[in-house]
Structure formats: structure tokens, C-alpha cells
Write an enzyme that holds these catalytic residues in place. Structure first.
Site, short mmCIF file in Angstrom:
data_model
loop_
_atom_site.label_atom_id
_atom_site.label_comp_id
_atom_site.label_asym_id
_atom_site.label_seq_id
_atom_site.Cartn_x
_atom_site.Cartn_y
_atom_site.Cartn_z
N PHE A 1 22.86 19.83 32.98
CA PHE A 1 23.46 21.18 32.91
C PHE A 1 24.88 21.10 33.51
CE2 PHE A 1 23.76 25.71 33.11
CZ PHE A 1 22.75 26.21 32.30
N PHE B 1 17.42 22.39 38.87
CA PHE B 1 16.06 22.71 39.31
C PHE B 1 15.14 21.49 39.22
CE2 PHE B 1 11.81 24.65 38.86
CZ PHE B 1 11.83 25.51 39.94
N GLU B 2 15.42 20.61 38.26
CA GLU B 2 14.56 19.44 38.03
C GLU B 2 14.95 18.24 38.91
OE1 GLU B 2 15.72 21.33 35.29
OE2 GLU B 2 13.76 22.28 35.25
N ILE C 1 26.79 27.04 38.84
CA ILE C 1 27.94 27.94 38.79
C ILE C 1 27.43 29.37 38.71
CG2 ILE C 1 30.03 28.58 37.53
CD1 ILE C 1 30.20 25.71 36.53
N THR D 1 23.77 36.83 36.91
CA THR D 1 22.51 37.12 37.61
C THR D 1 22.44 36.30 38.89
OG1 THR D 1 21.32 35.31 36.58
CG2 THR D 1 21.37 37.38 35.37
N HIS E 1 20.40 33.93 39.32
CA HIS E 1 19.73 32.69 38.96
C HIS E 1 20.19 31.51 39.82
CE1 HIS E 1 17.07 31.92 35.50
NE2 HIS E 1 17.30 30.67 35.79
N PHE F 1 22.28 15.52 49.35
CA PHE F 1 22.42 16.78 48.61
C PHE F 1 23.80 16.85 47.96
CE2 PHE F 1 23.15 21.43 48.40
CZ PHE F 1 22.01 21.83 47.74
N ARG G 1 35.74 20.41 43.09
CA ARG G 1 34.77 19.74 43.96
C ARG G 1 34.12 18.53 43.30
NH1 ARG G 1 33.55 22.95 48.29
NH2 ARG G 1 31.36 22.37 48.51
C1 DLZ Z 1 18.89 28.20 33.81
C2 DLZ Z 1 20.04 27.62 34.52
C3 DLZ Z 1 21.16 28.42 34.83
C4 DLZ Z 1 21.27 29.86 34.49
N1 DLZ Z 1 22.24 27.90 35.47
C5 DLZ Z 1 22.21 26.60 35.81
C6 DLZ Z 1 23.32 26.03 36.49
O1 DLZ Z 1 24.37 26.66 36.75
N2 DLZ Z 1 23.23 24.74 36.86
C7 DLZ Z 1 22.12 23.96 36.60
O2 DLZ Z 1 22.08 22.78 36.98
N3 DLZ Z 1 21.07 24.49 35.94
C8 DLZ Z 1 21.08 25.76 35.54
N4 DLZ Z 1 20.02 26.29 34.88
C9 DLZ Z 1 18.92 25.39 34.46
C10 DLZ Z 1 17.87 25.14 35.54
O3 DLZ Z 1 18.33 24.25 36.54
C11 DLZ Z 1 16.59 24.54 34.91
O4 DLZ Z 1 16.93 23.38 34.19
C12 DLZ Z 1 15.90 25.50 33.97
O5 DLZ Z 1 15.64 26.72 34.62
C13 DLZ Z 1 14.57 24.90 33.45
O6 DLZ Z 1 13.67 24.66 34.53
#
Ligand code: DLZ
Length: 156
Positions: free
Chosen positions: A27, A62-63, A87, A91, A93, A118, A132
């Protein structure tokens, strides 16, 4: 701390023989590719051999903790560098993910006893993320230095 500051502390050292995992999210790939580049450059500066580095790409930040655990469970890793870029959007999130990732990484690190640094940057916008993830303020590079300094501490 940047690379120079680590060096001033006398921590920039010889990590040859260390096996290092790098987990990087896809991402915001432009940014995480740059973080990865910084991390790999620093691992090289600290004398980690290319064949001792394993890079694992995961979908999002998240992963990343799961990716770190996967690598550590394979065995033999002295340190793991965790990289991602969150970023701020419209929301909350990013906040939920950032908190979960920070907690997840810490849990993996303490449970396994393998240092996991980290290198997840959390920024207000893309411009900040670019700043950064490049040059002397590349947080991937700093995260690699932090992971190696802990691994060396453990080895000592
Ligand atoms: C869903 C999501 C959003 C909105 N923003 C980011 C982000 O800015 N950076 C990032 O690394 N991942 C983002 N994700 C994806 C989540 O990390 C994750 O991959 C999904 O929620 C699936 O579990």
C-alpha cells in the site's frame, strides 16, 4: 535518530553474519519502495550480506506484524525491519491501523525475542510521506539501523 546519530553513538557496526528479514507493505508502494531502498542501503552499510536478507511484501501496513511473525517462525532471523506508510485520509482508518500495527509489532517482538523495528511512517499527506522516505530522513534506513543495533546488543 538518523544514520549519523547512530554512528555517533558508536552503534553503526559490523552486523556481518546476521540474517535479517524486511517486511514491507505494498500500500502506498512508491513510498514503501523508497523505505525499502533506504533499509537495504543501511543493511549493506552495516555489512549484512545480500544473501542474508529476505524481503517479504505484504498487502498493507495492517498485515506487517503477521509478515514479521511468518518470517521469524521460519527460524534463524536475528532481526526484522517492518516498513509501511499510513497517510491520513477522510476517516480514522489510519489511526486504527497505526495503533494495531504498533501493538502487533511490539507483541511479535516481545513474544519471539527477535528485534522488530518500527518503520511504519504515519503522515498527514503524501508530501510528508515523501520527505520521510528519502535522503537523510529515510525512516526505512533508520528502522534498519535500529533493528541491527538491537540485534548487536543481543549478540553482545
Ligand atoms: C485500508 C487501508 C487504508 C485506508 N489506508 C492504508 C494506508 O494508508 N496505508 C497502508 O499501509 N494500508 C492502508 N490500508 C490497508 C490496510 O493496511 C490493510 O491492508 C487492509 O485493511 C486489509 O487488511
Amino acid at each position: 535518530m538518523n544514520r549519523q546519530e547512530y554512528a555517533k553513538l558508536g552503534e553503526a557496526g559490523d552486523a556481518s553474519g546476521m540474517k535479517v528479514g524486511v517486511v514491507a507493505s505494498r500500500f502506498n508502494a512508491d513510498i514503501t519502495d523508497a523505505l525499502l531502498e533506504g533499509a537495504l542501503m543501511t543493511l549493506k552499510e552495516w555489512k549484512v550480506a545480500e544473501e542474508d536478507i529476505t524481503v517479504l511484501r505484504v498487502p498493507g501496513s495492517f498485515e506487517v506484524p503477521f509478515g514479521a511473525k511468518l518470517l521469524i517462525d521460519r527460524g534463524g532471523f536475528d532481526a526484522v525491519v517492518a516498513l509501511g506508510c499510513l497517510i491520513k485520509g477522510e476517516t480514522k482508518h489510519d489511526e486504527y491501523i497505526a495503533n494495531a500495527v504498533a501493538e502487533g509489532i511490539m507483541r511479535v517482538e516481545l513474544k519471539t525475542g527477535v528485534p522488530v523495528s518500527f518503520g511504519i511512517i504515519t503522515t498527514n499527506d503524501l508530501a510528508q510521506a515523501k520527505e520521510r522516505s528519502t535522503g537523510e530522513t529515510n525512516k526505512g534506513s533508520e528502522a534498519a539501523a535500529a533493528a541491527l543495533s538491537l540485534a548487536l546488543l543481543k549478540r553482545a
